[in-house]
Motif scaffolding. Structure first.
Motif, PDB file in Angstrom:
ATOM      1  N   ASN A  35      16.534  52.536 109.457  1.00  0.00           N
ATOM      2  CA  ASN A  35      16.193  50.946 109.053  1.00  0.00           C
ATOM      3  C   ASN A  35      15.587  50.020 110.199  1.00  0.00           C
ATOM      4  OD1 ASN A  35      17.116  51.690 106.591  1.00  0.00           O
ATOM      5  ND2 ASN A  35      18.915  50.945 106.665  1.00  0.00           N
ATOM      6  N   SER A  36      16.227  50.395 111.245  1.00  0.00           N
ATOM      7  CA  SER A  36      15.920  49.634 112.463  1.00  0.00           C
ATOM      8  C   SER A  36      14.736  49.766 113.120  1.00  0.00           C
ATOM      9  CB  SER A  36      16.978  49.644 113.799  1.00  0.00           C
ATOM     10  OG  SER A  36      18.196  49.596 113.389  1.00  0.00           O
ATOM     11  N   VAL A  37      14.282  51.205 113.042  1.00  0.00           N
ATOM     12  CA  VAL A  37      12.968  51.612 113.553  1.00  0.00           C
ATOM     13  C   VAL A  37      11.719  51.019 112.574  1.00  0.00           C
ATOM     14  CG1 VAL A  37      11.271  53.521 113.756  1.00  0.00           C
ATOM     15  CG2 VAL A  37      13.563  53.444 114.921  1.00  0.00           C
ATOM     16  N   THR A  38      12.153  51.250 111.189  1.00  0.00           N
ATOM     17  CA  THR A  38      11.342  50.744 110.119  1.00  0.00           C
ATOM     18  C   THR A  38      10.873  49.115 110.387  1.00  0.00           C
ATOM     19  OG1 THR A  38      11.838  52.551 108.539  1.00  0.00           O
ATOM     20  CG2 THR A  38      10.686  50.518 107.625  1.00  0.00           C
ATOM     21  N   GLU A  39      12.012  48.633 110.449  1.00  0.00           N
ATOM     22  CA  GLU A  39      11.993  47.007 110.460  1.00  0.00           C
ATOM     23  C   GLU A  39      11.059  46.612 112.012  1.00  0.00           C
ATOM     24  OE1 GLU A  39      12.356  44.780 108.012  1.00  0.00           O
ATOM     25  OE2 GLU A  39      12.918  46.598 107.090  1.00  0.00           O
ATOM     26  N   ALA A  40      11.430  47.245 112.959  1.00  0.00           N
ATOM     27  CA  ALA A  40      10.870  46.965 114.248  1.00  0.00           C
ATOM     28  C   ALA A  40       9.360  47.357 114.097  1.00  0.00           C
ATOM     29  CB  ALA A  40      11.479  47.755 115.228  1.00  0.00           C
ATOM     30  N   ILE A  41       8.941  48.563 113.719  1.00  0.00           N
ATOM     31  CA  ILE A  41       7.431  48.563 113.647  1.00  0.00           C
ATOM     32  C   ILE A  41       6.683  47.710 112.568  1.00  0.00           C
ATOM     33  CG2 ILE A  41       5.861  50.488 112.960  1.00  0.00           C
ATOM     34  CD1 ILE A  41       7.967  52.589 114.003  1.00  0.00           C
ATOM     35  N   LYS A  42       7.594  47.406 111.422  1.00  0.00           N
ATOM     36  CA  LYS A  42       6.787  46.560 110.635  1.00  0.00           C
ATOM     37  C   LYS A  42       6.783  45.107 111.158  1.00  0.00           C
ATOM     38  CE  LYS A  42       8.705  46.284 106.403  1.00  0.00           C
ATOM     39  NZ  LYS A  42       9.747  46.432 105.440  1.00  0.00           N
ATOM     40  N   ASN A  43       7.478  44.812 112.146  1.00  0.00           N
ATOM     41  CA  ASN A  43       7.241  43.435 112.620  1.00  0.00           C
ATOM     42  C   ASN A  43       6.684  43.424 114.131  1.00  0.00           C
ATOM     43  OD1 ASN A  43       8.857  41.162 111.215  1.00  0.00           O
ATOM     44  ND2 ASN A  43      10.067  43.007 111.037  1.00  0.00           N
ATOM     45  N   GLY A  44       5.900  44.536 114.408  1.00  0.00           N
ATOM     46  CA  GLY A  44       5.019  44.667 115.506  1.00  0.00           C
ATOM     47  C   GLY A  44       5.364  45.187 116.696  1.00  0.00           C
ATOM     48  N   TYR A  45       6.524  45.911 116.817  1.00  0.00           N
ATOM     49  CA  TYR A  45       6.952  46.942 117.704  1.00  0.00           C
ATOM     50  C   TYR A  45       6.244  48.073 117.757  1.00  0.00           C
ATOM     51  CZ  TYR A  45      11.317  44.124 118.666  1.00  0.00           C
ATOM     52  OH  TYR A  45      12.359  43.174 119.178  1.00  0.00           O
ATOM     53  N   ARG A  46       6.002  48.626 119.138  1.00  0.00           N
ATOM     54  CA  ARG A  46       5.226  49.837 119.297  1.00  0.00           C
ATOM     55  C   ARG A  46       6.017  51.054 120.103  1.00  0.00           C
ATOM     56  NH1 ARG A  46       0.608  47.878 122.506  1.00  0.00           N
ATOM     57  NH2 ARG A  46      -0.081  50.069 122.602  1.00  0.00           N
ATOM     58  N   LEU A  47       6.861  50.479 120.939  1.00  0.00           N
ATOM     59  CA  LEU A  47       7.804  51.228 121.621  1.00  0.00           C
ATOM     60  C   LEU A  47       9.109  51.562 121.006  1.00  0.00           C
ATOM     61  CD1 LEU A  47       8.549  52.664 124.299  1.00  0.00           C
ATOM     62  CD2 LEU A  47       8.896  50.338 125.387  1.00  0.00           C
ATOM     63  N   ILE A  48       9.380  52.787 120.858  1.00  0.00           N
ATOM     64  CA  ILE A  48      10.714  53.074 120.373  1.00  0.00           C
ATOM     65  C   ILE A  48      11.212  54.190 121.230  1.00  0.00           C
ATOM     66  CG2 ILE A  48      11.863  54.135 118.220  1.00  0.00           C
ATOM     67  CD1 ILE A  48      10.360  51.534 117.405  1.00  0.00           C
ATOM     68  N   ASP A  49      12.587  54.057 121.506  1.00  0.00           N
ATOM     69  CA  ASP A  49      13.388  54.662 122.448  1.00  0.00           C
ATOM     70  C   ASP A  49      14.604  55.453 121.770  1.00  0.00           C
ATOM     71  OD1 ASP A  49      13.968  55.141 125.677  1.00  0.00           O
ATOM     72  OD2 ASP A  49      15.551  55.130 124.691  1.00  0.00           O
ATOM     73  N   THR A  50      14.581  56.636 121.881  1.00  0.00           N
ATOM     74  CA  THR A  50      15.710  57.624 121.249  1.00  0.00           C
ATOM     75  C   THR A  50      16.021  58.756 122.328  1.00  0.00           C
ATOM     76  OG1 THR A  50      16.484  58.710 119.378  1.00  0.00           O
ATOM     77  CG2 THR A  50      14.317  59.124 119.812  1.00  0.00           C
ATOM     78  N   ALA A  51      16.859  59.484 121.952  1.00  0.00           N
ATOM     79  CA  ALA A  51      17.290  60.770 122.812  1.00  0.00           C
ATOM     80  C   ALA A  51      18.047  61.597 121.860  1.00  0.00           C
ATOM     81  CB  ALA A  51      18.147  60.345 123.938  1.00  0.00           C
ATOM     82  N   LYS A  52      18.139  62.900 122.127  1.00  0.00           N
ATOM     83  CA  LYS A  52      18.771  64.045 121.537  1.00  0.00           C
ATOM     84  C   LYS A  52      20.026  63.697 121.603  1.00  0.00           C
ATOM     85  CE  LYS A  52      19.763  68.952 121.467  1.00  0.00           C
ATOM     86  NZ  LYS A  52      19.448  70.363 121.881  1.00  0.00           N
ATOM     87  N   GLU A  53      20.752  63.154 122.564  1.00  0.00           N
ATOM     88  CA  GLU A  53      21.986  63.038 122.817  1.00  0.00           C
ATOM     89  C   GLU A  53      22.541  61.801 121.686  1.00  0.00           C
ATOM     90  OE1 GLU A  53      26.000  61.285 123.994  1.00  0.00           O
ATOM     91  OE2 GLU A  53      24.014  59.971 124.239  1.00  0.00           O
ATOM     92  N   TYR A  54      21.845  60.932 121.473  1.00  0.00           N
ATOM     93  CA  TYR A  54      22.191  60.040 120.483  1.00  0.00           C
ATOM     94  C   TYR A  54      22.246  60.728 119.139  1.00  0.00           C
ATOM     95  CZ  TYR A  54      20.020  57.112 124.045  1.00  0.00           C
ATOM     96  OH  TYR A  54      19.378  56.075 125.161  1.00  0.00           O
ATOM     97  N   GLY A  55      21.900  61.722 118.900  1.00  0.00           N
ATOM     98  CA  GLY A  55      22.227  62.241 117.440  1.00  0.00           C
ATOM     99  C   GLY A  55      21.431  61.433 116.217  1.00  0.00           C
ATOM    100  N   ASN A  56      20.314  60.809 116.717  1.00  0.00           N
ATOM    101  CA  ASN A  56      19.699  60.139 115.581  1.00  0.00           C
ATOM    102  C   ASN A  56      18.040  60.386 115.719  1.00  0.00           C
ATOM    103  OD1 ASN A  56      18.860  58.315 117.818  1.00  0.00           O
ATOM    104  ND2 ASN A  56      20.312  56.772 117.332  1.00  0.00           N
ATOM    105  N   GLN A  57      17.587  61.465 116.248  1.00  0.00           N
ATOM    106  CA  GLN A  57      16.317  61.648 116.389  1.00  0.00           C
ATOM    107  C   GLN A  57      15.565  61.557 114.711  1.00  0.00           C
ATOM    108  OE1 GLN A  57      14.854  63.686 120.498  1.00  0.00           O
ATOM    109  NE2 GLN A  57      16.087  64.889 119.140  1.00  0.00           N
ATOM    110  N   ALA A  58      16.275  62.620 114.158  1.00  0.00           N
ATOM    111  CA  ALA A  58      15.891  62.513 112.546  1.00  0.00           C
ATOM    112  C   ALA A  58      15.613  61.362 111.964  1.00  0.00           C
ATOM    113  CB  ALA A  58      16.791  63.508 111.827  1.00  0.00           C
ATOM    114  N   GLY A  59      16.558  60.365 112.284  1.00  0.00           N
ATOM    115  CA  GLY A  59      16.482  58.969 111.388  1.00  0.00           C
ATOM    116  C   GLY A  59      15.226  58.207 112.090  1.00  0.00           C
TER     117      GLY A  59
END
Length: 299
Positions: A35-59
């Protein structure tokens, strides 16, 4: 019309342009990250930062696909960062893990791939794996995270590709001035995780006085200071209004006097670091975070 901070980029040492401002998703489950990534990109964000350790790459991957579908945007306009998990440190294990990461994110390439922590005894081999993936065209830029100057210098002594980025904890209470200086000397872009420094920095009287002076939030003051220090910044938020608000920092500039007031706040106060944290110990690799929603996102 004021240009958005989301349009600002820095040119990395290999010529790749990286947005100065993006979204971090540490400590969020797959559903929340999507949800956060969807809203961020819809509002102009281009840089998204994740990591395997976070356990949320699929999301994060689902959020990317969903936002591009809704906006009609292109993958090439985004800048996606993820990181080598400590338990995958080493040459062959890093190569194998990278392809798993591509599958989990449902991407064909990564814009920036970082060594999450310098696992002692293994980070040189890990770096050589990143160099291969970079030279094979699967990653646009490679870098490091949480490397002190001693480990960075050791890496540079063995590298054929200079890291493009060093992602560090960086905020008014922990400014990593020596690491920032070495990054400048070696042509490495500093990037801030935990840029807001938690509640302590946000509640600091100096920050709040400046917020009142500039008619901005405490978070906006800190994020503008980060930008004026030439630091790429990835604040985390799970609320759409805060995601939008955080990025509204292009319409004002901190005076040099006020920048110096924030510079004087440095306490070299780490949230986590080597004395308390053992991810750099290859004998005891940390585990990937597991969330209640993890299984459904693996389907």
């Amino acid at each position: 019309m004021t240009k958005s901070i989301l349009d600002e980029t820095t040119t990395l040492n290999n010529g790749v342009k990286m947005p100065y401002f993006g979204l971090g998703v540490w400590q969020t489950d797959n559903h929340t990250a999507q949800n956060s990534v969807t809203e961020a990109i819809k509002n102009g964000y281009r840089l998204i930062d994740t990591a395997k350790e976070y356990g949320n790459q699929a999301g994060v991957g689902k959020g990317i696909r969903e936002s591009l579908k809704e906006t009609g945007g292109n993958r090439k306009d985004l800048f996606i960062t993820t990181k080598v998990f400590n338990g995958d440190a080493g040459y062959d294990s890093t190569l194998n893990a990278f392809y798993d990461t591509l599958h989990e994110l449902q991407l064909t390439y990564i814009d920036l791939y970082l060594i999450h922590w310098p696992v002692d005894g293994r980070y040189i081999d890990t770096w050589h794996a990143l160099e291969k993936l970079y030279k094979d065209g699967l990653i646009r830029a490679i870098g490091i995270s949480n490397f002190d100057n001693e480990r960075l210098q050791n890496l540079l002594d063995h590298a054929t590709v200079t890291p493009a980025v060093n992602q560090m904890e960086y905020n008014p209470l922990n400014q990593e001035k020596e690491i920032h200086e070495m990054a400048k000397m070696t042509g490495i872009q500093l990037e801030a995780w935990s840029p807001l420094g938690g509640g302590e920095a946000l509640n600091d009287p100096t920050i709040n006085q400046l917020a009142e002076k500039y008619h901005k939030t405490a978070a906006q003051i800190i994020l503008r200071w980060n930008y004026q220090q030439d630091v790429v910044t990835i604040p985390k938020s799970t609320h759409t209004n805060r995601i939008i608000e955080n990025s509204q920092i292009a319409d004002f500039e901190l005076s040099e006097e006020d920048v110096q007031k924030i510079q004087a706040m440095d306490k070299k106060k780490h949230t986590i670091w080597y004395d308390e944290f053992d991810w750099h110990n290859a004998i005891k690799p940390e585990t990937v975070q597991e969330w209640d929603d993890t299984e459904q996102y693996k389907k």
